[in-house]
Design an enzyme around this catalytic site. Sequence first.
Site, mmCIF file in Angstrom:
data_model
loop_
_atom_site.group_PDB
_atom_site.id
_atom_site.type_symbol
_atom_site.label_atom_id
_atom_site.label_comp_id
_atom_site.label_asym_id
_atom_site.label_seq_id
_atom_site.Cartn_x
_atom_site.Cartn_y
_atom_site.Cartn_z
ATOM 1 C CB THR A 129 -0.917 -0.014 1.247
ATOM 2 O OG1 THR A 129 -1.673 -1.224 1.233
ATOM 3 C CG2 THR A 129 -1.859 1.174 1.271
ATOM 4 C CD GLU A 370 -4.437 -10.117 3.962
ATOM 5 O OE1 GLU A 370 -3.330 -10.336 4.469
ATOM 6 O OE2 GLU A 370 -4.794 -10.623 2.881
HETATM 7 C C1 LIG Z 1 -4.080 -1.111 10.507
HETATM 8 C C2 LIG Z 1 -3.782 -1.362 9.066
HETATM 9 C C3 LIG Z 1 -2.810 -2.275 8.707
HETATM 10 C C4 LIG Z 1 -2.493 -2.483 7.371
HETATM 11 N N1 LIG Z 1 -1.452 -3.321 7.037
HETATM 12 C C5 LIG Z 1 -1.001 -3.351 5.754
HETATM 13 C C6 LIG Z 1 0.228 -4.005 5.427
HETATM 14 O O1 LIG Z 1 0.884 -4.626 6.270
HETATM 15 N N2 LIG Z 1 0.694 -3.920 4.140
HETATM 16 C C7 LIG Z 1 0.010 -3.253 3.162
HETATM 17 O O2 LIG Z 1 0.482 -3.206 2.030
HETATM 18 N N3 LIG Z 1 -1.176 -2.622 3.438
HETATM 19 C C8 LIG Z 1 -1.673 -2.644 4.708
HETATM 20 N N4 LIG Z 1 -2.848 -1.979 5.020
HETATM 21 C C9 LIG Z 1 -3.555 -1.289 3.962
HETATM 22 C C10 LIG Z 1 -4.943 -1.829 3.680
HETATM 23 O O3 LIG Z 1 -4.861 -3.041 2.999
HETATM 24 C C11 LIG Z 1 -5.694 -0.728 2.914
HETATM 25 O O4 LIG Z 1 -5.975 0.299 3.856
HETATM 26 C C12 LIG Z 1 -6.978 -1.229 2.299
HETATM 27 O O5 LIG Z 1 -6.695 -2.130 1.252
HETATM 28 C C13 LIG Z 1 -7.826 -0.088 1.742
HETATM 29 O O6 LIG Z 1 -7.075 0.839 1.017
HETATM 30 P P1 LIG Z 1 -7.213 2.399 1.360
HETATM 31 O O7 LIG Z 1 -7.050 2.554 2.817
HETATM 32 O O8 LIG Z 1 -6.301 3.166 0.485
HETATM 33 O O9 LIG Z 1 -8.712 2.756 1.015
HETATM 34 P P2 LIG Z 1 -9.302 3.084 -0.460
HETATM 35 O O10 LIG Z 1 -8.884 2.055 -1.419
HETATM 36 O O11 LIG Z 1 -9.017 4.512 -0.768
HETATM 37 O O12 LIG Z 1 -10.855 2.915 -0.178
HETATM 38 C C14 LIG Z 1 -11.667 3.930 0.415
HETATM 39 C C15 LIG Z 1 -13.110 3.446 0.348
HETATM 40 O O13 LIG Z 1 -13.511 3.286 -1.032
HETATM 41 C C16 LIG Z 1 -13.943 1.951 -1.250
HETATM 42 N N5 LIG Z 1 -13.554 1.542 -2.598
HETATM 43 C C17 LIG Z 1 -12.336 1.627 -3.202
HETATM 44 N N6 LIG Z 1 -12.376 1.109 -4.423
HETATM 45 C C18 LIG Z 1 -13.644 0.692 -4.637
HETATM 46 C C19 LIG Z 1 -14.325 0.060 -5.725
HETATM 47 N N7 LIG Z 1 -13.704 -0.258 -6.862
HETATM 48 N N8 LIG Z 1 -15.637 -0.211 -5.574
HETATM 49 C C20 LIG Z 1 -16.277 0.080 -4.416
HETATM 50 N N9 LIG Z 1 -15.694 0.655 -3.356
HETATM 51 C C21 LIG Z 1 -14.403 0.969 -3.459
HETATM 52 C C22 LIG Z 1 -13.275 1.124 -0.176
HETATM 53 O O14 LIG Z 1 -13.966 -0.084 0.070
HETATM 54 C C23 LIG Z 1 -13.326 2.078 1.006
HETATM 55 O O15 LIG Z 1 -14.591 2.027 1.605
HETATM 56 C C24 LIG Z 1 -3.208 -1.794 6.356
HETATM 57 C C25 LIG Z 1 -4.221 -0.893 6.721
HETATM 58 C C26 LIG Z 1 -4.485 -0.653 8.048
HETATM 59 C C27 LIG Z 1 -5.541 0.378 8.397
#
Ligand SMILES: Cc1cc2nc3c(=O)[nH]c(=O)nc-3n(C[C@H](O)[C@H](O)[C@H](O)COP(=O)(O)OP(=O)(O)OC[C@H]3O[C@@H](n4cnc5c(N)ncnc54)[C@H](O)[C@@H]3O)c2cc1C
Length: 384
Positions: A129, A370
């Site tokens: 990410t 995930e």
């Molecule tokens: C505590 C924590 C630990 C984590 N650990 C890791 C890690 O170890 N390694 C790593 O790489 N990542 C990690 N992550 C990242 C995590 O996997 C992402 O936060 C998650 O995949 C969502 O991405 P984003 O936060 O950018 O949200 P966004 O992708 O910006 O999403 C924002 C909102 O829009 C929605 N959305 C986005 N795209 C679509 C679509 N096509 N259709 C419908 N809805 C959509 C989402 O569901 C969400 O509600 C971690 C996150 C947290 C909070």
Amino acid sequence: MSNMDALLSEDQRMVRDAARTFSQAQLAPHAAEWDKLGALPESAVKQMGELGLLGMLVPAEWGGTRTDDLAYALALEEVAAGCASSATLMSVHNSVGCVPILKFGTPAQQQHWLPRLVTGEVIGAFCLTEPHSGSEAHALKTRAVLHGTGAEAYWVLNGSKQFVTNGERAGMAIVFAVTDPALGKKGLSAFIVDTSTPGFTVARKEAKMGIRASDTCAITLDGCRVPAANMLGQAGEGLKIALSNLEGGRIGIAAQAVGIARAAMDAAKAYAAERLQFGAPIEQHQAIGHMLADMHTRLNAARLLVHHAARLRTAGVPCISEASQAKLFASETAEWVCSKAIQIHGGYGYLEDYAVARHYRDARITQIYEGTSEIQKIVISRHL
Ligand SMILES: Cc1cc2nc3c(=O)[nH]c(=O)nc-3n(C[C@H](O)[C@H](O)[C@H](O)COP(=O)(O)OP(=O)(O)OC[C@H]3O[C@@H](n4cnc5c(N)ncnc54)[C@H](O)[C@@H]3O)c2cc1C
């Protein structure tokens, strides 16, 4: 022994029971304190390693303790029921720390990292990410550029990674970067990075709502020089590697959600049996009894979805939809069960003095990492 136990093998029961005994004795009594502190002590991580909890997806030839996917899910449920933050460390380390090296590593990479990963001597992190790339996991900006040739060749990594679990503690990070911008999704590659490499720095440890004892960090890659031999898989295989363990990873988070919900359920049951209102334990008021019945039923339904997906995976049956269904249902159920557990505690449930407030905060992340619940629904609908 619940009647679900009858469907488990002797080995699965043994793994589950060992994890439960450890988790209830060594993790659960300290989970609230670690949550306040915002950190897990080294001693707890060391104990998890000694018990084999950090090598559960790696076979014995590398010193791991792999049996099957259900045993792993059972152990994760147990660890999560004691301390959700420990389960986060365990899940990321096993699923996206060890497995990519096991699956895509060269013999030299496996030899170098796996024996130390499975004992917990080295903890793994997964840096996919970025600030602008979350659900759209391939939209990376981190850039890797090759310098030199032959044995002298090395890559230089520059960019920012966001939300890296185990970011502070990890000794090894799998980092994804763009190696050929012209190829789009096929221009991404994966690197095994020793986190002591100059240019790999923890920019910030995030302050979070829940799983506070798990270190989630922003990482800066600034001229981080990685030997060419540390590329994981082939150039251009980055996205394939990043997405290769989604089934296993999602089953793991679903099991974590079930564990958190179970802890909240157990707390609610105990409280409902001892809290007296209107001259009777509140469990005898039908509204509370029915709430507990609904919680129990949904929790068992979530657990069955987790076990089903884990069994399919062990049998080698593709189960990307089943893993997503388990993750979606278990994480949504966990939030709901934890909310009801607070309701059963009345005003006390709203106080940090009672564990259910922490369980509720902890459960919330399982709907996000995930792959969010929205992303799970996309996966499930595509497989209809
Ligand atoms: C505590 C924590 C630990 C984590 N650990 C890791 C890690 O170890 N390694 C790593 O790489 N990542 C990690 N992550 C990242 C995590 O996997 C992402 O936060 C998650 O995949 C969502 O991405 P984003 O936060 O950018 O949200 P966004 O992708 O910006 O999403 C924002 C909102 O829009 C929605 N959305 C986005 N795209 C679509 C679509 N096509 N259709 C419908 N809805 C959509 C989402 O569901 C969400 O509600 C971690 C996150 C947290 C909070």
